[in-house]
Design an enzyme around this catalytic site. Structure first.
Site, PDB file in Angstrom:
ATOM      1  N   THR A 180       0.832  -1.197   0.000  1.00 30.36           N
ATOM      2  CA  THR A 180       0.000   0.000   0.000  1.00 30.36           C
ATOM      3  C   THR A 180       0.868   1.249   0.000  1.00 30.36           C
ATOM      4  OG1 THR A 180      -1.805  -1.152   1.121  1.00 30.36           O
ATOM      5  CG2 THR A 180      -1.753   1.260   1.313  1.00 30.36           C
ATOM      6  N   SER A 187       6.184  -6.539  -2.699  1.00 25.62           N
ATOM      7  CA  SER A 187       5.927  -6.678  -1.265  1.00 25.62           C
ATOM      8  C   SER A 187       6.420  -8.006  -0.719  1.00 25.62           C
ATOM      9  CB  SER A 187       4.422  -6.527  -1.044  1.00 25.62           C
ATOM     10  OG  SER A 187       4.071  -6.898   0.258  1.00 25.62           O
ATOM     11  N   HIS A 194       5.041  -9.926   2.167  1.00 25.01           N
ATOM     12  CA  HIS A 194       4.213 -10.950   2.808  1.00 25.01           C
ATOM     13  C   HIS A 194       3.375 -11.763   1.834  1.00 25.01           C
ATOM     14  CE1 HIS A 194       0.025  -9.233   2.987  1.00 25.01           C
ATOM     15  NE2 HIS A 194       0.676  -8.110   2.758  1.00 25.01           N
ATOM     16  N   CYS A 236     -19.667  -8.488   2.975  1.00 23.23           N
ATOM     17  CA  CYS A 236     -20.836  -7.882   3.600  1.00 23.23           C
ATOM     18  C   CYS A 236     -20.369  -7.170   4.849  1.00 23.23           C
ATOM     19  CB  CYS A 236     -21.841  -8.971   3.949  1.00 23.23           C
ATOM     20  SG  CYS A 236     -23.299  -8.359   4.782  1.00 23.23           S
TER      21      CYS A 236
HETATM   22  C1  PLP Z   1      -2.167  -5.976  -6.178  1.00 27.77           C
HETATM   23  C2  PLP Z   1      -2.000  -5.499  -4.776  1.00 27.77           C
HETATM   24  N1  PLP Z   1      -1.539  -4.257  -4.537  1.00 27.77           N
HETATM   25  C3  PLP Z   1      -1.374  -3.787  -3.301  1.00 27.77           C
HETATM   26  C4  PLP Z   1      -1.661  -4.534  -2.203  1.00 27.77           C
HETATM   27  C5  PLP Z   1      -1.497  -3.923  -0.842  1.00 27.77           C
HETATM   28  O1  PLP Z   1      -0.630  -4.625  -0.029  1.00 27.77           O
HETATM   29  P1  PLP Z   1      -0.621  -4.420   1.543  1.00 27.77           P
HETATM   30  O2  PLP Z   1      -2.046  -4.623   2.031  1.00 27.77           O
HETATM   31  O3  PLP Z   1       0.263  -5.483   2.036  1.00 27.77           O
HETATM   32  O4  PLP Z   1      -0.165  -3.048   1.827  1.00 27.77           O
HETATM   33  C6  PLP Z   1      -2.139  -5.845  -2.388  1.00 27.77           C
HETATM   34  C7  PLP Z   1      -2.480  -6.715  -1.240  1.00 27.77           C
HETATM   35  O5  PLP Z   1      -3.544  -7.275  -1.174  1.00 27.77           O
HETATM   36  C8  PLP Z   1      -2.315  -6.341  -3.705  1.00 27.77           C
HETATM   37  O6  PLP Z   1      -2.776  -7.572  -3.933  1.00 27.77           O
END
Ligand code: PLP
Ligand code: PLP
Lengths: 126, 385, 385, 126
Positions: free
Chosen positions: C73, C198, C200, C324
């Protein structure tokens, strides 16, 4: 460690540190940016630097550079000392980090100034 | 080098073994994403909630007022931009001795059209609450003053400033990164509305911190995305980090009081040892309103970095008060703001003690400093800084 | 519940044991702050540098082009706001199926006076590169299109979009959080300028991620403070996290290719198993240009959450395609953008497989889904969604 | 788990699920927000719900709520069923999370509608 073993050795055990009374030549160089400063004293015999001493203020590399410079200058012809370049000092320290290059510049500048001073005085004495 | 002595706890601290032990399962078996509704997710969510509760109890606040962030810097950015952007314009008050996370954020807001007053400090590094009062304008939208300064340890009169902020209805942010978990901190009594705190300064992990936001404080999110942290900070929660921060706070709650007393004694032992044997030294910061473990000492006529290097070669870690980057020296802006003369400020060294520091450590540091400073001064050309 | 099956790897993954092993020393003995110049600091700095080098080699880029952040994010926020704020105004192009971290950041920029085009996608969730070309204006300052979608797994034609971006001299950001370390990714060949990735999602820790920034790309910092990360991202580095991310990438470099093949087979086995035994199902996303481990399936006439709950009670973790919250249902905006009819979209379930998923797991999931969907459909009143 | 053991039991093993042919009363309730829906069928004997069946569509709680409602309604007087409140259903499920309260509302609403329908038809029959 960002500094070489040679540099650290010179910093911890500076050679020829301290004032020289009535030198045949003396010169200083200051680095504008940070106020780091080196001063080199020469005792000249038969046109050669018979004894060299230094004083320095600044970060570790500057002290080490002045120390290695005094060591390397000893025994060399004064005319040669005018041309000792920062690169030589840097190499003698087995390198310097980019942001500490000024240490070699300061030491080489002080040596050059001291050598010029010695040549000047010799000229003046004639 | 055999034994190493670490006197740089204001920079960072090792993770407490109990903290790490509590974090470990959340890397492995309990790795779920707290947003997931299945068992793995719920396990993670429960751990995040438990950590938030622990911290809330420690601070004496509501759990839903705490937002987890990635570091003290983010907390400060979030607090100040969050206040500013919620209002769209106006005036902020801060000081010249704040952490860069606050100062540069305020400067950025200035570039975006906000007005900022940077208050001066006295020779102890202290903000005068009357200056705060005088600086308040009709359009003042926030005050940000740190609890204790990381360099010199001076503790600001936050209670007096909080009272003024409250009188004028201006939200009050306190950067408590250096005090949270080290000295008592009562956000209610001090009149604080936003509090930055962090993990890695208190034996918790790096990469995790928090911002406490008093309920009702108008603040917008600055990191956009998913609906995490009650829509205040988007991004998958750093679960092991949060668990670690929660545990670190619990450990601090137990150790804090006793440790503060112990550190004050050790810190004074250090300063007494040094000033007895090294001429031309001065202690920076406030004599009493100061962080227990912090001693910022100026060694006149030597350059900070050469002391740090010299001690480092003896296995002792301290921090330079002035930083020489790319050949241009920057005496600490904090010391400059305090009016410390440059020839002193150039030789500032911060010694910051912590939970494993012993009297032997302190004595060894004194033994290390004395000959080092002597030698450096001896090599110095006369008449120089 | 005895055995647990985790088919939610797109949400998060467990930290690989080798990754955790490499991280551990950096919580304890090697806890220094990389900004410190003493030994503890240098140890930490070296570890950060080594991790950066590893990732740079994996991506085929320069190490100094990589900035570490706290999550996908933050990387997305940084890339898009960093581009936008460096220019102060202009037009951005993105799609309707981006992650919220991109969409909401773009919406926030809209509120700050920027213009944004949100491109439609086809029934497979794919952006048409011609649409990108048509959307480019004189003042277009950035294009942000994800590599693969986290919900349905559709892989976007980034090479074609990259070529268009390059033709027009517009910086191209790719959110590769779901593909980095899973499928090959050549930023040079694809014409990418900024890449979010990222930890995780690839068996690295939570709370750590990165943004690759092609040298020369005009980008400003969005988190202000100290001079970390070449002044691009202030804040003490999350050293254990960075070490973990570096190691995770190294492990992925070895495991990625073989695993992708294995996952495609398992994913197809899952879908084949389900569609053979459950009527009225559909597979969402592209049939071939899709993440190896992702199968997003609509079970018509059942509600996603009741399937997730039913499977959860059998120890199986999957993710609901519709959420939901507080009594108002939100069918996935991705499925809506793809034109999936609402009566199908309400029953969307994402199954995302990972490195420990086995054929037995997949078969057990099929055995679990079949009676569950039957039972839920049986309880359904006739004539309802 | 955010849901009680009772709720999960009803979700996994719904009581009385399925259509009832020719019921004496039938009623539905839908929750606008998310389309969750429950339908309750009553077979009445001597003014009491002799048999109750339900159909439901929606999230787990809605299915469980309809199930527990059909169970609790069985054997009670139809007049009483008109007044069964969402709170009773929620309590019978050992609680509901805030954002799932609608499940009890939907089930109670369907029961009330079915009971009113049964009373209506009885009235009509007279
Ligand atoms: C395509 C994509 N972008 C960004 C993110 C954001 O990652 P985070 O929630 O670890 O900050 C995710 C995570 O679900 C993702 O799948
Ligand atoms: C007072 C204060 N605020 C903020 C910070 C920033 O913390 P971090 O670098 O962990 O983001 C620090 C850390 O040095 C600090 O001492």
């Amino acid at each position: 460690m960002r500094y070489s073993a040679t540099l650290l050795d010179h910093f911890l055990h500076p050679r020829h540190a301290g004032l020289m009374r009535e030198p045949d030549g003396v010169g200083s160089e200051e680095f504008e940016g940070c106020g780091d400063l080196a001063r080199i004293f020469l005792r000249v015999r038969d046109g050669r630097a018979d004894e060299v001493r230094f004083q320095a203020y600044g970060c570790g590399p500057t002290i080490a550079a002045a120390s290695v410079t005094s060591e390397r200058a000893t025994g060399r012809r004064v005319e040669d000392l005018v041309n000792v370049k920062a690169e030589e000092i840097e190499a003698a320290l087995d390198g310097l980090p980019e942001d500490r290059r000024h240490a070699a510049t300061v030491a080489a500048g002080a040596l050059r100034a001291a050598a010029l001073d010695a040549l000047d005085r010799r000229g003046g004495a004639r | 080098m055999s034994r190493r002595i670490y006197l740089d706890h204001n920079a960072s601290t090792p993770v407490h073994p109990e903290v790490l032990a509590e974090m470990l399962p959340y890397f492995g078996e309990r790795f779920g994403n707290p947003s997931s509704i299945h068992g793995f997710g719920r396990e993670a969510r429960a751990a995040v909630d438990a950590a938030r509760d622990r911290i809330a109890r420690f601070l004496g606040v509501r759990a839903d007022e705490i937002v987890f962030t990635s570091g003290g810097t983010e907390s400060d950015n979030f607090a100040i931009k969050g206040l500013a952007q919620a209002r769209g314009g106006g005036h902020l008050i801060t000081s010249r001795v704040e952490h860069h996370a606050v100062i540069r954020t305020c400067q950025w807001l200035e570039s975006q059209g906000f007005a900022v007053t940077f208050l001066d400090v006295d020779e102890h590094g202290m903000v005068d609450p009357d200056d705060v009062k005088r600086a308040i304008r009709g359009d003042t939208i926030g005050i940000s003053i740190m609890h204790a300064n990381s360099e010199v340890g001076t503790i600001q009169p936050v209670a007096a400033i909080g009272a003024i902020a409250r009188d004028h209805g201006v939200p009050f942010h306190v950067d408590a990164v250096q005090t949270f978990g080290k000295i008592p901190l009562d956000v209610q009594a001090l009149g604080i509305d936003l509090l930055s705190f962090s993990g890695h300064k208190i034996y918790g992990p790096k990469g995790i911190a928090g911002l406490w936001i008093r309920k009702g404080t108008k603040l917008v999110a600055v990191q956009h995305g998913g609906e995490h942290e009650r829509r205040r900070r988007a991004g998958t929660e750093n679960v092991p980090g949060i668990v670690g921060l929660g545990k670190a706070v619990e450990v601090r709650a137990q150790e804090m009081a006793g440790e503060a007393v112990r550190l004050v004694a050790l810190r004074d032992r250090l300063w007494d040892g040094i000033r007895a044997r090294v001429p031309e030294v001065r202690l920076n910061g406030h004599s009493t309103a100061r962080l227990p473990g912090t001693a910022n000492i100026c060694y006149r006529h030597v350059e900070s970095e050469s002391i740090v290097l010299g001690l480092d070669l003896k296995g002792i870690a301290v921090s330079a008060g002035s930083a020489c980057t790319s050949g241009s020296i920057e005496p600490s802006y904090v010391l400059v703001a305090m009016g410390v003369p440059v020839d002193w400020a150039m030789g500032a060294v911060r010694h910051s003690l912590g939970r494993t520091t012993t009297a032997e450590d302190v004595d060894e540091v004194v033994e290390g400093v004395v000959p080092l400073v002597e030698k450096l001064r001896a090599a110095r050309p006369a008449g120089v800084a």
